[in-house]
Design a protein around this motif. Structure first.
Motif, short mmCIF file in Angstrom:
data_model
loop_
_atom_site.label_atom_id
_atom_site.label_comp_id
_atom_site.label_asym_id
_atom_site.label_seq_id
_atom_site.Cartn_x
_atom_site.Cartn_y
_atom_site.Cartn_z
N THR A 212 41.32 34.34 23.81
CA THR A 212 40.81 33.60 24.96
C THR A 212 40.25 34.54 26.03
N PHE A 213 40.93 35.66 26.25
CA PHE A 213 40.46 36.61 27.26
C PHE A 213 39.10 37.18 26.90
N TYR A 214 38.94 37.66 25.66
CA TYR A 214 37.69 38.31 25.30
C TYR A 214 36.55 37.32 25.13
N PHE A 215 36.86 36.08 24.81
CA PHE A 215 35.81 35.06 24.85
C PHE A 215 35.27 34.93 26.27
N CYS A 216 36.18 34.86 27.24
CA CYS A 216 35.76 34.66 28.63
C CYS A 216 34.96 35.84 29.16
N VAL A 217 35.44 37.06 28.96
CA VAL A 217 34.73 38.21 29.54
C VAL A 217 33.41 38.47 28.82
N THR A 218 33.30 38.03 27.56
CA THR A 218 32.05 38.24 26.83
C THR A 218 31.01 37.19 27.14
N PRO A 284 31.77 20.79 34.43
CA PRO A 284 31.13 22.12 34.48
C PRO A 284 30.56 22.47 35.85
N SER A 285 30.30 21.48 36.70
CA SER A 285 29.76 21.79 38.02
C SER A 285 30.76 22.56 38.88
N LEU A 286 32.04 22.50 38.51
CA LEU A 286 33.09 23.24 39.21
C LEU A 286 33.46 24.50 38.41
N GLY A 287 32.47 25.09 37.77
CA GLY A 287 32.72 26.21 36.88
C GLY A 287 33.42 27.38 37.55
N PHE A 288 33.09 27.66 38.81
CA PHE A 288 33.74 28.77 39.52
C PHE A 288 35.25 28.52 39.62
N LEU A 289 35.63 27.30 39.98
CA LEU A 289 37.05 26.96 40.11
C LEU A 289 37.77 27.11 38.78
N TRP A 290 37.16 26.60 37.71
CA TRP A 290 37.83 26.66 36.40
C TRP A 290 37.91 28.10 35.91
N GLY A 291 36.94 28.92 36.28
CA GLY A 291 37.02 30.33 35.92
C GLY A 291 38.19 31.02 36.59
N VAL A 292 38.45 30.70 37.85
CA VAL A 292 39.59 31.27 38.56
C VAL A 292 40.89 30.84 37.91
N VAL A 293 40.98 29.55 37.55
CA VAL A 293 42.20 29.04 36.90
C VAL A 293 42.42 29.75 35.56
N ALA A 294 41.36 29.82 34.75
CA ALA A 294 41.47 30.49 33.45
C ALA A 294 41.81 31.96 33.63
N GLY A 295 41.21 32.60 34.63
CA GLY A 295 41.49 34.01 34.87
C GLY A 295 42.94 34.27 35.21
N SER A 296 43.54 33.39 36.00
CA SER A 296 44.96 33.57 36.32
C SER A 296 45.81 33.49 35.06
#
Length: 385
Positions: A212-218, A284-296
């Motif tokens: 999951t991590f490398y999918f996100c950063v890639t 998907p319009s809240l992509g920034f928020l979901w990215g922060v959640v996934a990043g945590s």
């Protein structure tokens, strides 16, 4: 202070990889590779991790832990330069060298924590994970601005410099280790980790969270760009994603301090990725928020995975073998994710199917967390630290 240099090593184990994601469109356009090949380029370090990890315990026996770390930093610097400046073939060859170097460091870091911080494993691993996540965030954030000034090759080559600095400051630690008393034999007879059910559970958790991590950063930068976000903004968003992971990595050890069970920590760390992926699919319009959640979630999961390796190993030797096993098989699993995601996106013309596939993996990880977090059956024979 010499023991604390391991944090500097950890700082170098991510930016040479995470700097690639925001630059993949530039690299692909310049070199002439499609999304599937770009996904392979992103996954190649993980395959190198997997290939080298089972042999790290032999390298450490021959060179010692300190000597192996010095070799790792020098190899990382060399691979970074080769990848950037030796043409099409060098791009692939250098990426393999970078992956091999980081793979050695990945295996040795939990062992050094086990040896030097045995009474504070979870806390120390949280700090190490924060260093790794912070450097990963930095690599993502500065990639595009640096490429504007230096080109994508210069932006990648830059990360040879901190590796060389760490190699230089590591030399006093080698001298200190040479003058120290030889280590005592392991208190427990070593049974092959390949025959231990607990080792397989730790390996599964390591591989799933890495996927999951490398999918996100890639691919998160590419996904955002296709949804209208600027290239510079995607780099900044990925930086925030990783900062959220750093904060989570520092926080999650609070759930690992007491007792031998890490179920609560493993489940808590795994849940945000599920939530983040659901959000990216359905809002998907809240992509920034979901990215922060996934990043945590990814930051916390890295801390838990590395802690489990250190806690479940009964000696430094067994910890090195467990780390090699978990990161070898685990990174094979992780390497498949970005490649298949790129191919699936290419076949479907969008990223919804790829996000759905990673969501399934995140759900499997959540279930695995329950079992991986349980103490090993012989936990009464040793304290978790």
């Amino acid at each position: 202070m010499l023991a604390a240099f391991v944090f500097l090593v950890a700082f170098n184990l991510r930016p040479a990889i995470t700097a690639v994601g925001p630059l993949l469109p530039q690299i692909g356009a310049d070199v002439g590779i499609d999304e599937g090949a770009q996904g392979l380029l992103g996954s190649l370090p993980l395959l190198a991790f997997a290939a080298v990890s089972p042999f790290v315990h032999r390298i450490s026996r021959r060179l010692g832990f300190e000597g192996a770390i010095l070799a790792t930093m020098l190899l990382l610097a060399a691979g970074t330069i080769i990848r950037a400046y030796t043409g099409f073939t060098g791009l692939w060859l250098g990426t393999i060298v970078v992956g091999a170097a980081i793979g050695i460091g990945n295996v040795l870091v939990p062992t050094l924590v086990k040896r030097d911080y045995s009474q504070h494993i979870s806390r120390t691993t949280g700090i190490l994970s924060a260093f790794m996540t912070a450097s990963a965030a930095l690599g993502s954030a500065v990639a595009v601005p640096m490429s504007d000034a230096l080109g994508w090759r210069g932006a990648l080559a830059f990360w040879a410099a901190p590796a060389l600095v760490v190699a230089l400051v590591w030399i006093p630690r080698i001298r200190a280790a040479a003058s120290a008393a030889p280590p005592k034999p392991a208190a427990h007879p070593t049974v092959s980790v390949w025959r231990q059910p607990t080792a397989w559970l730790v390996t599964a958790f390591m591989g799933l969270q890495s996927t999951t991590f490398y999918f996100c950063v890639t691919w998160l930068p590419t996904i955002e760009m296709q949804r209208g976000v600027s290239e510079h903004q995607t780099g900044l968003n990925l930086f925030v994603y990783q900062i959220a992971g750093m904060i989570a990595a520092l926080s999650i050890p609070r759930l690992m301090r007491h007792g031998t069970s890490q179920v609560a920590a493993a489940v808590t760390a795994s849940t945000p990725m599920v939530i983040g992926l659901l959000g990216l699919i359905f809002a998907p319009s809240l992509g920034f928020l979901w990215g922060v959640v996934a990043g945590s979630g990814t930051g916390a999961c890295l801390a838990v995975a590395l802690s489990l390796i250190s806690l479940r190993g009964r000696s430094s030797a067994e910890t090195t073998q467990l780390s090699g096993m978990a990161q070898s098989i685990g990174y094979v699993m992780a390497a498949v994710g970005p490649v298949l995601a790129g191919l699936l996106a290419q076949a479907t013309g969008g990223w919804t199917a790829s996000l759905g596939a990673i969501l399934v993996i995140a759900l499997v990880q959540l279930g695995t967390a329950v079992f991986a977090g349980r103490p090993r059956r012989d936990a009464r024979e040793h304290a978790p630290g």
